[in-house]
Design an enzyme around this catalytic site. Structure first.
Site, PDB file in Angstrom:
ATOM      1  N   HIS A 244       0.830  -1.217   0.000  1.00 43.77           N
ATOM      2  CA  HIS A 244       0.000   0.000   0.000  1.00 43.77           C
ATOM      3  C   HIS A 244       0.860   1.260   0.000  1.00 43.77           C
ATOM      4  O   HIS A 244       0.377   2.337   0.323  1.00 43.77           O
ATOM      5  CB  HIS A 244      -0.908   0.035   1.238  1.00 43.77           C
ATOM      6  CG  HIS A 244      -1.715  -1.203   1.441  1.00 43.77           C
ATOM      7  ND1 HIS A 244      -2.608  -1.653   0.504  1.00 43.77           N
ATOM      8  CD2 HIS A 244      -1.766  -2.086   2.474  1.00 43.77           C
ATOM      9  CE1 HIS A 244      -3.182  -2.771   0.951  1.00 43.77           C
ATOM     10  NE2 HIS A 244      -2.681  -3.053   2.137  1.00 43.77           N
TER      11      HIS A 244
ATOM     12  N   HIS B 193      -6.700  -4.527  -1.706  1.00 46.58           N
ATOM     13  CA  HIS B 193      -5.947  -5.781  -1.702  1.00 46.58           C
ATOM     14  C   HIS B 193      -6.066  -6.529  -3.023  1.00 46.58           C
ATOM     15  O   HIS B 193      -6.007  -7.759  -3.056  1.00 46.58           O
ATOM     16  CB  HIS B 193      -6.388  -6.656  -0.534  1.00 46.58           C
ATOM     17  CG  HIS B 193      -6.042  -6.046   0.783  1.00 46.58           C
ATOM     18  ND1 HIS B 193      -6.903  -5.205   1.455  1.00 46.58           N
ATOM     19  CD2 HIS B 193      -4.903  -6.089   1.517  1.00 46.58           C
ATOM     20  CE1 HIS B 193      -6.307  -4.779   2.546  1.00 46.58           C
ATOM     21  NE2 HIS B 193      -5.107  -5.286   2.620  1.00 46.58           N
TER      22      HIS B 193
END
Lengths: 223, 332
Positions: B57, B220
């Site tokens: 991320h 994700h």
């Protein structure tokens, strides 16, 4: 027969549990494929291999082997079942740290606390098809045995039977927590691998005070 | 087929952290084992603000370690929670004696490991508490037993504002209250044009026809519940922003901070264009864009896509948002 869990018994218990999980690796992985993502057995085996390497050579309390087991699981497992097992082992470490031996009442208290910990952190109740379905009957059985003054051997045998029966019962349950909750009734007919592992945990406890207990018995006390 | 700059995929995260620490020596240090990132010059007397989560991320969370924001960040493997012991170690390293605030995105593994870390810290006599970030409107359901909304880009606002308040001396209960208030006033929606690929993998995690977008993705790499028609951004932006206005119950005269965030493979040229559309829509609704943040801050590997976050803004929020910050990924 030993009437308390010495440091040597605790060491046997943890090693016996590791051996049983390793033997059951394929079976647990197969169960997990039906209800989760199929990595349960492998993750447990990896965690236990690391834990065996970290076990103290000459544990000074029955808590020490469980402490090593707990620390390893909490250090290397970022998923959900690994950390919950880490916290389950931690309550056995807390019960056994700083004491020469654990009585049946001590084991019962550890299981009771571990049950509360896993329930609190995992938010799973009895009937949700998780490790709690094996933990709860084992903890209740241990509490009863301790209150009735049963022997350590009998108390652990009954706890193993209760845990195994609870694990078997999860075959009939629909999962509501964890990954099982996503697959619905596809998992019916197979027990939850976490619950099966708890059965193996208490079976190893019983074996630690019956098999090879003579040596451990003599060591019980002086160590 | 995709190509990536990797050696052994197993080493992607530690190698990136090693490079990150080497690139920002005046801001951060990296502890290899257990892995966590700390301020190069730790604060001495304040509540420590710590966050963490899976890697993949970036720049979240390690990019926000520094003065005015995080004291420590704990990176897990790609898309996997850090371990409880990692979080514990980072918290002990960052604690100045005034306790530790954990800013946690709402995912089962992250929540469990942070809660366990909290119990381990309590055993050591260290106070900690959690602000759970759950801004993703796409995962809103009525199921009280369900996992709840996911945490996405609003986490940057929570880290910024709580970081600033901690710097000014707020205590742990005050920070928890502030953080939860910011979370309650934050909603996000995200869309994807193409999936990202895990390091070392040549295939993205899903394929999408050219005329479709995934509407309501997380961070994700997973698919969304819905596919919708692809179109020019002037057609897409109202679909993303209008539900946020409704869910936050924003009305004429309200102020918001807007975060237009790239998911990893979307260029600033597109993101600023998107922000312009969001601004026009809010202006028409009579809502004032009090602050804005445009760029790739909370990514999903190399996913092509964007998220739009609205955060209710009051005077206290704006004052803390404007406070100085000096981190690798955010500085003013």
């Amino acid at each position: 027969m030993a009437d308390q869990i010495s440091p040597a018994h605790a060491d046997l218990w943890v090693r016996g549990f590791a051996a049983a999980i390793t033997d059951a690796d394929d079976h647990l992985t197969d169960l997990d494929r039906r209800s989760g993502d199929g990595d349960f057995g492998t993750n447990m085996v990896t965690g236990l291999r690391r834990a065996l390497a970290a076990l103290p050579e000459d544990p000074d309390s029955p808590g020490a082997p469980f402490q090593a087991l707990s620390d390893t699981f909490l250090s290397h497992s970022g998923g959900t079942s690994g950390p919950l097992f880490g916290m389950w082992f931690r309550d056995f470490a807390k019960a056994g740290n700083g004491t020469p031996a654990l009585t049946l009442a001590g084991v019962a208290e550890a299981a009771e606390r571990g049950w509360a910990t896993v329930t609190r952190l995992g938010s799973a109740k009895v009937g949700d098809r998780t490790m709690v379905d094996a933990i709860a009957p084992a903890a209740e059985s241990l509490g009863r045995s301790a209150a009735e003054g049963r022997s350590l051997e009998e108390g652990l045998r009954k706890a193993a039977e209760a845990a195994e029966s609870g694990a078997q019962g999860t075959s009939e349950l629909l999962g509501r927590k964890g990954r099982t909750s996503y697959v619905g009734d596809a998992a019916l007919g197979a027990p939850d691998p976490g619950a099966v592992a708890i059965g193996l945990f208490f079976r190893a406890a019983h074996a630690s005070v019956t098999q090879g207990a003579d040596g451990a018995d003599e060591a019980n006390g002086p160590g | 087929m995709r190509r990536q700059f990797v050696n052994d995929p197993e080493d992607v995260v530690p190698e990136a952290l090693e490079g990150f620490a080497a690139a920002w020596p005046r801001h951060v240090t990296w502890n290899r084992e257990p892995s966590y990132v700390l301020r190069a010059e730790p604060a001495t007397d304040k509540v420590a603000v710590l966050s963490g989560g899976g890697s993949g991320h970036e720049p979240l969370h390690v990019g926000f370690v520094g003065r005015g924001m995080l004291d420590a960040a704990v990176p897990g493997a790609v898309f996997a929670s850090p371990t409880a012991m990692q979080i514990r170690a980072a918290s002990l390293a960052a604690d100045t004696g005034r306790g530790v605030l954990h800013v946690v995105k709402n995912y089962t593994g992250d929540v469990l490991n942070f809660r366990i870390a909290g119990e381990l810290l309590a055993d050591e006599g260290v106070r900690s508490d959690i602000v759970l970030v759950d801004d993703d409107l796409a995962t809103d359901t009525d199921d009280p037993d369900g996992p709840g909304r996911r945490g996405t880009a609003a986490v940057v606002a929570v880290e910024k504002v709580c970081g600033a308040a901690a710097e000014r001396g707020a205590d742990l209960p005050e920070l928890v209250k502030l953080g939860r208030r910011v979370v309650a006033g934050s909603r996000t929606l995200s869309v994807a044009l193409a999936a990202g690929a895990h390091p070392g993998q040549s295939r993205p995690s899903f394929e999408l026809p050219e005329d479709r977008i995934e509407f309501g993705v997380g961070i994700h790499g997973e698919r969304a519940r819905e596919r919708r028609a692809f179109g020019p951004r002037r057609a897409l932006v109202p679909d993303m922003a209008a539900p946020l206005l409704r869910d936050l119950d924003l009305s004429r005269g309200d102020r918001v901070a807007v975060i237009v965030n790239g998911l990893g493979a979307t260029h600033d040229l597109e993101l600023y264009g998107l922000f312009g559309e969001v601004g026009k829509l809010l202006e028409e609704a009579g809502i004032s864009v009090a602050r804005s943040l445009v760029g790739s801050y909370v990514t999903s590997l190399d996913m092509a896509g964007c998220s739009v976050t609205l955060v209710r803004a009051d005077d206290e929020f704006l004052d803390l948002w404007d406070a100085p910050v000096s981190t690798p990924a955010l500085t003013w």
